[in-house]
Design an enzyme around this catalytic site. Structure first.
Site, PDB file in Angstrom:
ATOM      1  N   HIS A 106      -5.200   3.770   2.147  1.00 27.76           N
ATOM      2  CA  HIS A 106      -5.131   5.406   2.578  1.00 27.76           C
ATOM      3  C   HIS A 106      -3.883   5.688   3.366  1.00 27.76           C
ATOM      4  O   HIS A 106      -3.414   6.658   3.183  1.00 27.76           O
ATOM      5  CB  HIS A 106      -6.337   5.860   2.987  1.00 27.76           C
ATOM      6  CG  HIS A 106      -7.364   5.873   1.930  1.00 27.76           C
ATOM      7  ND1 HIS A 106      -8.276   6.930   1.771  1.00 27.76           N
ATOM      8  CD2 HIS A 106      -7.706   5.109   0.859  1.00 27.76           C
ATOM      9  CE1 HIS A 106      -9.266   6.791   0.695  1.00 27.76           C
ATOM     10  NE2 HIS A 106      -8.597   5.841   0.164  1.00 27.76           N
ATOM     11  N   HIS A 268     -10.992  -2.413  -5.944  1.00 27.75           N
ATOM     12  CA  HIS A 268     -12.487  -2.426  -6.195  1.00 27.75           C
ATOM     13  C   HIS A 268     -13.212  -3.574  -6.454  1.00 27.75           C
ATOM     14  O   HIS A 268     -14.404  -3.754  -6.709  1.00 27.75           O
ATOM     15  CB  HIS A 268     -12.743  -1.467  -7.314  1.00 27.75           C
ATOM     16  CG  HIS A 268     -12.172   0.137  -6.893  1.00 27.75           C
ATOM     17  ND1 HIS A 268     -12.454   1.014  -7.660  1.00 27.75           N
ATOM     18  CD2 HIS A 268     -11.677   0.378  -5.662  1.00 27.75           C
ATOM     19  CE1 HIS A 268     -12.117   2.111  -6.993  1.00 27.75           C
ATOM     20  NE2 HIS A 268     -11.849   1.679  -5.832  1.00 27.75           N
TER      21      HIS A 268
END
Length: 743
Positions: A106, A268
């Site tokens: 991020h 993920h």
């Protein structure tokens, strides 16, 4: 200072109570200039992150400090941190790896190729608004976990580097081999004021037009998100529709389909999302929190508020049976299960395996297992046809997947660092990658001072005009973006696609200029790059133009630029560097432009890391030198074009001239004699802003003073030289500036 009420009058106005008031305007008390005149041109972005806000001092050299760092010791400490679970924010599955990957992702993932802004390069995740974006919920905890490491090593490693390194170490600690790591990201000390979208509420999406056309330069689908809504477009759980959003947002971050699939699936493979309960029980973000919260936000009243009760977003998803170990489980679960829509405990839409076995570990209770779950955006990798082909290939070829993820992760976290010359440390990969905009190393003895003087004479005798030489050098160097450190004169990519064909560069005229410069270079006795000749030609023209104005000036010249090849130039990647407008050349393109011309000028000046005075003097000088695109006469307020005078400012501020809109051409104005109404000049919004905007007018007045001719020339030459060398990280790294400079 006494606190003012919210309805206080303008600062300095009479007060019925006669009470003393604080003379400094504070955000929460009284109105600022911006509140009174919201449409006024904002040039404050040109003066942010200056030495006034930097506690490190002017002599601080971050590159030197980083290179003295024991990087392996830092990595060892980060490895230990990963499994040292803290009571105040316990680690999922006993490992902080997933949290650190998300933090690094991020930090880097705000990058957008349209203007090169965002990214991990300055540690902006520490500041608002990024530290309080909904998509960054609880990443404040990740940075607090890193604080002991940062505190230990101090100025030898920046927050910007540490956050990315922590993501790398997290991956390595969970069995994944990364592609490498480069340091060199210097911290800034105040938030950058960027345009993140038009919305006034978190998760608003007023950024679309037509058939879901995302406006430029934005790279995320909603305010406060890094990329896309994991529940689907506006919460619609449609994997195919979500794939369209994914493709667009990742493309705007310079990622292709394969890199996109690798990043989503690779990221993920680890950790989980957090949606344990009612999100209304979560408190304010860090910037909105109470003083005693000390910058920690999202304090939750659900259960303990952390650990098994953590709420970060809405979904509660764990993708892999081994969330702290690299594996191919993401694809195995994706393809070997059928999926049904369900809701998380927080009420968010997500998917669970139909008739699935409970094989997923609980993050805190080893006796419990869960059924496999996925996000809507995960299923996009299976149900979008193009993504499905890539995903299936990765599923069937784990080695290809691992290599693709390693490369994509490196690109994600290093995309805004610019050329390899900025990379620091022993973990820098040896392989050169196309997206790094490679430039060949210097392979010949560089020209000396006498050579430079001889070349200048040949260039000035070639028949090329001042306008030709200045325009070409500016076109080459002004592609630089201080945001992602791309562009600039080094590489001479102005002679290559796509730059040689940009409208703003006047392709036919450019080709003639470059051909003459190349001929001069080939006929010279020593090897000299075209990149150096382009800059040297601009310098020579300016020195002559200054001399013609009666001022002697020498522009420092540092050789060593090299010429990149077309094979070293990704045409699609360079396309976003094309100016939609360039106020320095009085150019407004035919393509859609969401800014007014004067706003676009400030935007470009900010990318060029110019101050307000530097922007001002450059515009005035370039006008009289005839650098306008297509030879436009707008703003050429002089009777002697090609001579470096301060005429632009003198004539713009002359009260004997009045201005009015020109008929038939939007954004163009006529300057007429107040007495006779005779037409004297024509100018654009960019030209007239230097007489209209109070602060820019103040700068312009300095250069219009009767005794400022020499100051104008010297300031112009200094600002010009700055732009010509913005991309010379090779010089900055080697410390050869003074040694190689030709005066």
């Amino acid at each position: 200072m006494e606190k003012q009420s919210n309805d206080a009058a303008v600062a300095g106005a009479p007060n019925d109570h006669g009470a003393a008031k604080c003379p400094v305007a504070h955000t929460a008390h009284g109105r600022r200039n911006r509140d009174w005149w919201p449409d006024a041109l904002d040039i404050s972005t040109l003066h942010r992150n200056s030495s006034l806000s930097d506690p490190m001092g002017s002599g601080f050299d971050y590159a030197m400090e980083f290179e003295s760092l024991d990087l392996q010791a830092v990595i060892k400490d980060l490895h230990a941190l990963m499994t040292d679970s803290q009571d105040w924010w316990p680690a999922d599955f006993g490992h902080y790896g997933g949290l650190m990957i998300r933090m690094a992702w991020h930090s880097a993932g705000t990058y957008r190729i349209t203007d090169g802004r965002g990214g991990a390069g300055a540690g902006q995740q520490r500041f608002a608004p990024l530290n309080s974006w909904p998509d960054n919920a609880n990443l404040d905890k990740a940075r607090r976990l890193l604080w002991p490491v940062k505190q230990k090593y101090g100025d030898k490693i920046s927050w910007a580097d540490l956050m990315v390194l922590a993501g790398n170490v997290a991956l390595e600690s969970m069995g994944f081999k990364t592609f490498g790591f480069a340091g060199g990201r210097s911290d800034v000390w105040e938030p950058e004021e960027l345009y993140w979208g038009p919305e006034g509420t978190w998760l608003g999406d007023e950024r679309y037009s037509g058939e879901r056309q995302l406006s430029e330069p934005l790279g995320a689908v909603q305010m406060g998100l890094i990329y896309v809504n994991p529940e689907g477009p506006n919460g619609n759980p449609d994997p195919v529709a979500a794939a369209k959003d994914i493709r667009e947002t990742f493309f705007r971050m310079a990622m292709n389909d394969e890199e996109t699939v690798a990043l989503i699936a690779g990221g993920h493979t680890f950790g989980k999302t957090h949606g344990a309960g009612d999100p209304s029980l979560v408190g304010p973000d860090p910037e909105s929190g109470a003083l005693e919260d000390q910058g920690l936000g999202w304090k939750s009243k659900f259960g303990t508020g952390f650990g098994a009760d953590a709420i970060t977003g809405g979904p509660e998803v764990t993708w892999s049976q081994t969330p702290t170990q690299w594996s191919n489980s993401f694809f195995k679960n994706l393809f070997e299960n059928e999926w049904e829509l369900t809701n998380s405990p927080a009420g968010a839409k997500q998917w669970r395996a139909k008739n699935g076995q409970a094989t997923i570990p609980d993050p805190f209770d080893k006796s419990k297992k869960r059924v496999p779950t996925m996000l809507t955006t995960d299923l996009s990798l299976r149900f979008d046809p193009a993504y499905e082909k890539i995903s299936r290939r990765f599923y069937e070829n784990p080695d290809q997947f691992a290599d693709a993820f390693a490369r994509a992760w490196f690109k994600l976290t290093h995309r805004d660092m610019g050329p390899i010359a900025r990379y620091l440390g022993p973990l820098v990969p040896k392989e050169t990658l196309l997206w790094q905009d490679p430039i060949p190393p210097v392979d010949h003895p560089l020209i000396d001072e006498n050579d430079a003087s001889a070349l200048k004479a040949k260039i000035l005798a070639s028949g090329l005009s001042t306008s030709d030489l200045v325009s070409t050098a500016w076109a080459s160097a002004s592609t630089f973006r201080g945001s992602d450190k791309r562009g600039g004169a080094n590489g001479a990519r102005i002679r290559l696609a796509p730059q040689k064909d940009w409208e703003v560069n006047q392709p036919k005229q450019l080709a003639k200029v470059l051909e003459k410069l190349e001929t001069i270079g080939k006929e010279f006795g020593k090897k000299v790059s075209l990149a150096d000749l382009i800059v040297l030609g601009g310098d020579a023209a300016i020195e002559k133009a200054a001399k013609d104005a009666g001022v002697e000036v020498k522009i420092p010249f540092t050789p060593g630029r090299m010429d990149a090849s077309q094979e070293q130039t990704d045409v699609a990647s360079f396309a976003p560097l094309e100016p939609k407008a360039d106020g320095f050349r009085n150019y407004i393109g035919r393509k859609t432009q969401f800014l007014q011309p004067e706003e676009a000028l400030v935007d470009r000046a900010q990318l060029l890391r110019l101050t307000g005075p530097e922007m001002t003097v450059l515009v005035g000088g370039l006008r009289v030198l005839g650098a306008n695109t297509a030879g436009s006469k707008h703003g050429v307020f002089t009777a002697t074009p090609g001579v470096l005078t301060n005429d632009f400012f003198v004539n713009l501020l002359d009260m004997r001239t009045h201005w009015q809109p020109a008929g038939g051409e939007e954004g163009v104005y006529e300057g007429r004699d107040r007495k006779t109404n005779a037409l004297k000049w024509t100018g654009t919004r960019v030209d007239l802003i230097f007489g209209s905007h109070s602060q820019l007018r103040a700068f312009a007045e300095v250069y219009a003073w009767a005794g400022s001719k020499e100051k104008f020339v010297k300031d112009f030459a200094a600002a010009w030289n700055k732009v010509m060398n913005l991309d010379r990280y090779d010089v900055a790294r080697t410390g050869e500036t003074k040694k190689a400079a030709v005066v």
